[in-house]
Design an enzyme around this catalytic site. Structure first.
Site, PDB file in Angstrom:
ATOM      1  N   GLU A 190      20.519  11.717 -37.219  1.00 58.69           N
ATOM      2  CA  GLU A 190      21.133  11.866 -38.532  1.00 58.69           C
ATOM      3  C   GLU A 190      20.228  11.293 -39.613  1.00 58.69           C
ATOM      4  OE1 GLU A 190      25.488  11.152 -40.609  1.00 58.69           O
ATOM      5  OE2 GLU A 190      24.858   9.868 -38.959  1.00 58.69           O
ATOM      6  N   ASP A 231      22.377  11.972 -32.201  1.00 62.37           N
ATOM      7  CA  ASP A 231      23.149  10.752 -32.409  1.00 62.37           C
ATOM      8  C   ASP A 231      24.364  10.990 -33.309  1.00 62.37           C
ATOM      9  OD1 ASP A 231      21.949  11.034 -34.891  1.00 62.37           O
ATOM     10  OD2 ASP A 231      21.333   8.927 -35.056  1.00 62.37           O
TER      11      ASP A 231
END
Length: 375
Positions: free
Chosen positions: A208, A259
């Site tokens: 991210e 993630d």
């Protein structure tokens, strides 16, 4: 990029529950050495070089990133962990487990701690028979003939029989999943675990891009003013990133690990947005969500609030230091509600990491990997 190498290992035992000894060794090798690609039948053979009970022997094909010197060190550790006690006496003796490297790719190795191909493998049916079963067309690096031919030419007259029971091959993560999403609260360790898995399993990593969001520091200073632009910018960026990265699979990587999963956008939006803002946001989200590839496995890392606050303080991001326990609890509740509603649509695994330190403790990390493998 890590290079995967193929090694063939010989396993033998003549003490205790011999089948169990072999299976435990295979399981440890799958955990600490690499993916077990093939497992030969189990062969019963008389003891070699001394008089004792018969041995059970097998051979496995393993894909590993370990170099030869490290490989032999790790195999010796596995033998020790499984209870093997080596003595200083010359000659052969009983053993609950014995692991030898027969071949390492097509390399010829002469070092202080290792000789490959194994110097006595051509003289021993208990090594050659299971090896030829799973690698009959592999060429012996020195003899320059197929292993099936080596077995035919073997002068060992020992009686060797195949037993009926079969050993189980541990299925590696790379065969089970194409896309794994690691989720968790702020400070749960999802990015750390994602990076560790990507490194170990040669996976394409999707992280991210929160650090690039200009609204994030502003949001922590003034929640109400910046909540909507923050959540909209996150949603747009996550959608674009996941759409692009999941569509462009890297042929040189084994699978994808990220993630985050795009549904976290909705979880955070429920907490931060006003009712009318959330209604508009939900319409945009539903349009995008239909287009996103679902992960084969959705892992949620549960971390208790006290540890989350410790981790947040430890990593030292200025804009996170005023996060309160109540806010973290709302996020956790949002994830749990999401998981409950998505049980039919997602393959979910919840892992409690409150008492684990998988970044600094190898056993804790291996515990998590085993939970994922066996899910």
């Amino acid at each position: 990029m890590k290079i995967q190498r193929i090694t063939y290992l010989s396993l033998g035992t003549n003490q205790g529950n011999k089948l169990e000894n072999l299976q435990k060794a295979i399981q440890q090798i799958a955990t600490k050495i690499g993916s077990v690609l093939k497992v030969a039948s189990v062969y019963e053979t008389p003891s070699w070089g001394f008089n004792s009970t018969n041995f059970y022997n097998t051979c496995i094909k393993v894909s590993t990133y370990l170099p030869p010197d490290t490989l032999i060190e790790e195999l010796l550790k596995i033998e020790k962990d499984l209870g093997r006690i080596r003595n200083d006496k010359d000659g052969y003796s009983d053993r609950n487990i014995d692991i030898d490297i027969l071949l390492f790719d097509d390399e010829i190795i002469f070092s202080k701690n290792l000789i490959v191909p194994h110097p006595r493998m051509l003289e021993r049916k208990f090594a050659l028979a299971p090896l030829a079963e799973i690698a009959k067309n592999v060429i012996h690096p020195i003899e320059k003939v197929k292993l099936s031919t080596c077995l035919e030419n073997c002068t060992d007259t020992s009686e060797i029989t195949t037993i009926q029971e079969k050993l189980k091959r541990p299925i590696p993560i790379t065969e089970k999943y194409n896309y794994i999403a690691i989720e968790g609260n702020i400070g749960a360790g999802k990015t750390s675990l994602t990076k560790m898995m990507a490194d170990e399993f040669n996976a394409k990593i999707v992280l991210e891009r929160f650090a690039d969001n200009p609204f994030l520091p502003k949001f922590y200073d003034d929640n109400e003013r910046y909540a909507f632009p923050l959540e909209m910018s996150f949603l747009a960026d996550r959608y674009q990133q996941l759409t692009d990265d999941l569509a462009q699979f890297d042929l040189f990587k084994n699978f994808i690990v990220s993630d985050y999963y795009i549904f976290k956008s909705l979880i955070f939006a429920q907490i931060t947005l006003q009712k009318d803002e959330y209604t508009l946001y939900r319409k945009m989200f539903d349009l995008m969500y239909k287009e996103i590839t679902k992960p084969d496995l959705y892992v949620y890392l549960y971390q208790n609030t006290e540890r989350l606050l410790q981790n947040i303080k430890k990593r030292g991001r200025d804009y996170e230091q005023n996060i309160e326990a109540g806010y973290l609890q709302k996020i956790h509740d949002g994830y749990i509600n999401f998981i409950k509603t998505q049980q039919q649509n997602l393959n979910v695994l919840i892992i409690d990491v409150s008492n684990l330190d998988f970044v600094n403790n190898t056993d804790d990390y291996e515990h998590i990997i085993n939970l994922i493998k066996n899910h």
